[in-house]
Design a protein around this motif. Structure first.
Motif, mmCIF file in Angstrom:
data_model
loop_
_atom_site.group_PDB
_atom_site.id
_atom_site.type_symbol
_atom_site.label_atom_id
_atom_site.label_comp_id
_atom_site.label_asym_id
_atom_site.label_seq_id
_atom_site.Cartn_x
_atom_site.Cartn_y
_atom_site.Cartn_z
ATOM 1 N N LEU A 240 8.091 16.847 5.223
ATOM 2 C CA LEU A 240 9.179 17.762 4.863
ATOM 3 C C LEU A 240 8.690 19.189 4.710
ATOM 4 O O LEU A 240 9.451 20.144 4.924
ATOM 5 N N ALA A 241 7.423 19.361 4.348
ATOM 6 C CA ALA A 241 6.863 20.713 4.210
ATOM 7 C C ALA A 241 6.468 21.306 5.553
ATOM 8 O O ALA A 241 6.175 22.502 5.642
ATOM 9 N N SER A 242 6.469 20.490 6.607
ATOM 10 C CA SER A 242 6.144 20.979 7.943
ATOM 11 C C SER A 242 7.395 21.528 8.624
ATOM 12 O O SER A 242 8.493 21.517 8.048
ATOM 13 N N LEU A 243 7.230 21.967 9.863
ATOM 14 C CA LEU A 243 8.360 22.501 10.624
ATOM 15 C C LEU A 243 9.149 21.419 11.351
ATOM 16 O O LEU A 243 10.147 21.716 12.008
ATOM 17 N N ALA A 244 8.717 20.170 11.255
ATOM 18 C CA ALA A 244 9.421 19.080 11.937
ATOM 19 C C ALA A 244 10.757 18.797 11.257
ATOM 20 O O ALA A 244 10.848 18.759 10.034
ATOM 21 N N LYS B 171 0.812 -1.219 0.000
ATOM 22 C CA LYS B 171 0.000 0.000 0.000
ATOM 23 C C LYS B 171 0.844 1.268 0.000
ATOM 24 O O LYS B 171 0.445 2.303 -0.541
ATOM 25 N N LEU B 172 2.015 1.206 0.623
ATOM 26 C CA LEU B 172 2.853 2.400 0.698
ATOM 27 C C LEU B 172 3.388 2.819 -0.664
ATOM 28 O O LEU B 172 3.775 3.976 -0.854
ATOM 29 N N LEU B 173 3.406 1.874 -1.610
ATOM 30 C CA LEU B 173 3.962 2.167 -2.931
ATOM 31 C C LEU B 173 2.887 2.322 -3.997
ATOM 32 O O LEU B 173 3.194 2.539 -5.175
ATOM 33 N N VAL B 174 1.622 2.254 -3.577
ATOM 34 C CA VAL B 174 0.536 2.484 -4.520
ATOM 35 C C VAL B 174 0.573 3.935 -4.997
ATOM 36 O O VAL B 174 0.728 4.870 -4.192
ATOM 37 N N MET B 175 0.450 4.125 -6.308
ATOM 38 C CA MET B 175 0.538 5.460 -6.900
ATOM 39 C C MET B 175 -0.809 6.174 -6.876
ATOM 40 O O MET B 175 -1.859 5.556 -7.076
ATOM 41 N N ASP B 176 -0.788 7.470 -6.626
ATOM 42 C CA ASP B 176 -2.017 8.252 -6.720
ATOM 43 C C ASP B 176 -2.251 8.644 -8.172
ATOM 44 O O ASP B 176 -1.534 8.202 -9.079
ATOM 45 N N ASP B 177 -3.250 9.449 -8.419
ATOM 46 C CA ASP B 177 -3.607 9.810 -9.790
ATOM 47 C C ASP B 177 -2.502 10.576 -10.507
ATOM 48 O O ASP B 177 -2.499 10.668 -11.748
ATOM 49 N N LYS B 178 -1.554 11.159 -9.735
ATOM 50 C CA LYS B 178 -0.453 11.906 -10.341
ATOM 51 C C LYS B 178 0.824 11.079 -10.422
ATOM 52 O O LYS B 178 1.892 11.603 -10.759
ATOM 53 N N GLY B 179 0.740 9.794 -10.055
ATOM 54 C CA GLY B 179 1.902 8.927 -10.139
ATOM 55 C C GLY B 179 2.845 9.039 -8.961
ATOM 56 O O GLY B 179 4.023 8.668 -9.069
ATOM 57 N N VAL B 180 2.346 9.544 -7.832
ATOM 58 C CA VAL B 180 3.159 9.694 -6.633
ATOM 59 C C VAL B 180 2.787 8.602 -5.635
ATOM 60 O O VAL B 180 1.596 8.399 -5.347
ATOM 61 N N ALA B 181 3.795 7.896 -5.114
ATOM 62 C CA ALA B 181 3.533 6.818 -4.162
ATOM 63 C C ALA B 181 2.952 7.386 -2.868
ATOM 64 O O ALA B 181 3.265 8.505 -2.452
ATOM 65 N N MET B 182 2.130 6.543 -2.195
ATOM 66 C CA MET B 182 1.493 6.993 -0.958
ATOM 67 C C MET B 182 2.530 7.437 0.074
ATOM 68 O O MET B 182 2.396 8.494 0.686
ATOM 69 N N VAL B 183 3.588 6.647 0.269
ATOM 70 C CA VAL B 183 4.586 6.997 1.268
ATOM 71 C C VAL B 183 5.297 8.292 0.885
ATOM 72 O O VAL B 183 5.701 9.085 1.750
ATOM 73 N N THR B 184 5.441 8.532 -0.418
ATOM 74 C CA THR B 184 6.081 9.765 -0.876
ATOM 75 C C THR B 184 5.221 10.976 -0.511
ATOM 76 O O THR B 184 5.736 12.015 -0.081
ATOM 77 N N ARG B 185 3.890 10.838 -0.674
ATOM 78 C CA ARG B 185 2.994 11.930 -0.285
ATOM 79 C C ARG B 185 3.103 12.232 1.195
ATOM 80 O O ARG B 185 3.151 13.403 1.612
ATOM 81 N N VAL B 186 3.167 11.184 2.010
ATOM 82 C CA VAL B 186 3.268 11.385 3.456
ATOM 83 C C VAL B 186 4.584 12.066 3.814
ATOM 84 O O VAL B 186 4.620 13.037 4.591
ATOM 85 N N VAL B 187 5.680 11.590 3.243
ATOM 86 C CA VAL B 187 6.994 12.160 3.552
ATOM 87 C C VAL B 187 7.095 13.598 3.055
ATOM 88 O O VAL B 187 7.653 14.474 3.741
ATOM 89 N N ASP B 188 6.550 13.883 1.881
ATOM 90 C CA ASP B 188 6.601 15.260 1.369
ATOM 91 C C ASP B 188 5.850 16.221 2.291
ATOM 92 O O ASP B 188 6.265 17.377 2.477
ATOM 93 N N GLN B 189 4.726 15.779 2.856
ATOM 94 C CA GLN B 189 4.009 16.631 3.805
ATOM 95 C C GLN B 189 4.837 16.858 5.060
ATOM 96 O O GLN B 189 4.870 17.963 5.615
ATOM 97 N N VAL C 257 -3.043 13.600 5.696
ATOM 98 C CA VAL C 257 -2.561 14.496 6.754
ATOM 99 C C VAL C 257 -1.627 15.521 6.125
ATOM 100 O O VAL C 257 -0.579 15.171 5.574
ATOM 101 N N SER C 258 -2.006 16.782 6.196
ATOM 102 C CA SER C 258 -1.233 17.838 5.537
ATOM 103 C C SER C 258 -0.145 18.396 6.437
ATOM 104 O O SER C 258 -0.150 18.192 7.657
ATOM 105 N N ALA C 259 0.775 19.141 5.829
ATOM 106 C CA ALA C 259 1.835 19.801 6.592
ATOM 107 C C ALA C 259 1.254 20.800 7.584
ATOM 108 O O ALA C 259 1.760 20.952 8.706
#
Length: 549
Positions: free
Chosen positions: A390-394, A370-388, A457-459
């Motif tokens: 990285l966009a946060s202050l953590a 599931k973590l590697l399933v691509m969204d409609d833009k071709g981005v893996a689920m885990v990549t979306r989570v990590v990008d959020q 979960v957004s940044a």
């Protein structure tokens, strides 16, 4: 006073503006030139000097500083000898410095020749500590200015400087309790409070412990009243959030009244001031459990000095009330007395690491990961989570790998993350959690544990959790909610990492929340993204951005 180039035939009695080095002698700045000085200057081939020539009525700088200091004298105030146009005012006893700030402003606004700089109003001071310095800027003050300054100070109804001695008050403390509360935390709060009281010349009555209920706390306050308490403190097991909350209501049930709830001081916002008879009664904010300066200290100092504190006085504490230290604000005073806490001591900004859990085997979505399933833009689920994240202050962002480690790392290629591999990931969630926590840097104040299958979960949601995190205020565990239901990710203070590392089996650390209810804060979110994880293909097909799955 005339100032500028002065011929030697007019220089006798003038004040030298700059140091001059002659053969065999040095004439220092500020020297009143005598005839032999003038002769030495003439012998050196000089025809004029830069000097100040007094005019009728001018008051020389040392005399002017001395006279201003004399006009400011009051009980428990001492002064130094005038030199170079300066006199220092000193405390003759320890206590709280109380200033007539408007009078000081008027004196400083009278003429540019007169200045006075002081410590902040309501500073705790020790014996012989400098309270203020009077400095005359030019070499002399016009006589008319001196007359106005002295007349203005003489006409004041009260002293400009007052040292209010600290009273030896007997203080009663009620500690309220909730089931599962750690004994060590309560003992620590008592010791910190005792140290505060004794530092102010007070003493503590035996501590009363009571259930976190209005009637139980009120009964404890009445017992302390019979023991002669001159001040009442209530340290609630749960932070007070309203003037009708448990602890404030207990003050009223004990026959007291509420004066003001909340204060414009941070840390220390959630403080409630009341009174039982003539004795102050305070519901402490969560930060009072820490020895660091907070709003409780500002209030306590005034009360021990015998000053009346009204609701309006509390409201006026906002200017200078930002006590929360940040790295951008330097230490304004190089050294503070060891016996006094400084409200401006610098401290690093809080650092919160993010740990993204991405080690699971996705058994419910097999054969897909599931973590590697691509969204409609071709981005893996885990990549979306990590990008959020990285966009946060953590920072830093730590990704825990396990199942299909290489594929997960490939999906995150080029991103500034730290990988922590859980060799024993098959043993369950706790094994992956330990791997992630082991990679959290020692300087981190907390850790945000994110699940790799929660891409909604957004940044900004993460940053809302970080903004609420304040262990000194009692907000050491931060959990998101939507319409009252608890979700993820959760933010944990560093103090809980050892307990989280001890968890075993295929579970996380959420059960620790019940053991530390007094340290938890809920943060309501604008949508249900914090509730939605995606374990099955059917669930994922209903997720925004995954319609093609």
């Amino acid at each position: 006073m005339r100032f500028g180039p002065t011929s030697l035939h007019e220089a006798k009695g003038a004040v030298l503006a700059h140091t001059l080095r002659l053969s065999g002698r040095v004439l220092k700045k500020g020297s009143v030139l005598q005839q032999d000085d003038v002769d030495a200057l003439r012998a050196a081939g000089m025809q004029e000097v830069i000097a100040a020539v007094m005019e009728p009525g001018d008051v020389p700088e040392d005399e002017a500083a001395h006279r201003i200091a004399e006009a400011l004298m009051a009980p428990l105030i001492a002064k130094s000898r005038a030199a170079t146009g300066r006199v220092n005012l000193l405390a003759d006893a320890p206590g709280l410095l109380v200033l007539d700030t408007s009078a000081i402003d008027r004196l400083n606004a009278l003429d540019e020749s007169l200045t006075i700089a002081t410590l902040p109003n309501h500073s705790l001071v020790t014996t012989r500590e400098m309270l203020a310095t009077i400095k005359i800027i030019p070499f002399a003050v016009p006589g008319a200015v001196m007359q106005i300054a002295e007349a203005m100070l003489k006409a004041l109804p009260k002293p400009v400087f007052t040292i209010a001695p600290l009273r030896p008050l007997k203080v009663g403390l009620v500690m309220s309790e909730l089931p599962g509360q750690k004994e060590s935390a309560m003992e620590g709060a008592v010791e910190v409070t005792r140290a505060r009281i004794e530092a102010l010349n007070g003493s503590m009555l035996p501590v009363e412990r009571a259930k976190h209920e209005t009637s139980a706390i009120a009964d404890a306050l009445n017992r302390l009243r019979k023991q002669g308490a001159e001040m009442f403190l209530v340290a609630g097991a749960s932070a007070v959030v309203d003037r009708r909350d448990v602890a404030p209501a207990a003050i009223q049930r004990a026959g007291g009244r509420l004066i003001h709830f909340g204060m414009p001081v941070d840390p220390g916002n959630l403080l409630c001031l009341g009174a039982i008879g003539d004795a102050p009664a305070i519901v402490l904010p969560g930060c009072a459990k820490s020895p660091k300066m907070n709003g409780f200290d500002l209030l306590l100092h005034r009360l021990f000095a015998g000053l009346e504190v009204t609701g309006r006085e509390v409201m006026r504490m906002g200017v200078g009330g930002l006590l929360k230290e940040i790295s951008e604000r330097p230490l304004p005073r190089d050294k503070a007395p060891h016996s006094l806490p400084s409200p401006h001591a610098p401290r690093k900004a809080r650092q919160v690491a993010a740990v993204v859990m991405a080690a699971g085997r996705s058994r419910r979505m097999a054969p897909l990961n599931k973590l590697l399933v691509m969204d409609d833009k071709g981005v893996a689920m885990v990549t979306r989570v990590v990008d959020q994240a990285l966009a946060s202050l953590a920072r830093p962002v730590i990704v825990v790998t396990g199942h299909e480690r290489e594929r997960v790392q490939e999906a995150l290629a080029g991103r500034p993350v730290i990988f922590a591999h859980a060799e024993d990931y098959a043993q369950g969630l706790s094994a992956s959690l330990r791997a992630g926590l082991s990679a959290v840097p020692a300087q981190a104040d907390g850790v945000l544990v994110c699940l790799g299958d929660m891409p909604l979960v957004s940044a900004s949601m993460m940053d809302r959790l970080l903004a609420a995190f304040d262990p000194e205020e009692g907000r050491a565990i931060v959990q998101p909610t939507f319409r009252g239901k608890q979700g993820n990710p959760m933010l944990w203070g560093r103090e809980f990492i050892p307990a989280m590392m001890a968890v075993t089996g295929d579970v996380g650390a959420r059960h620790l929340v019940g053991l530390h209810a007094d340290r938890v804060v809920d943060v309501e979110m604008p949508d249900d993204g914090v509730l939605r994880d995606f374990d099955t293909t059917e669930a994922l097909q209903g997720a925004p951005g995954f319609s093609k799955v």
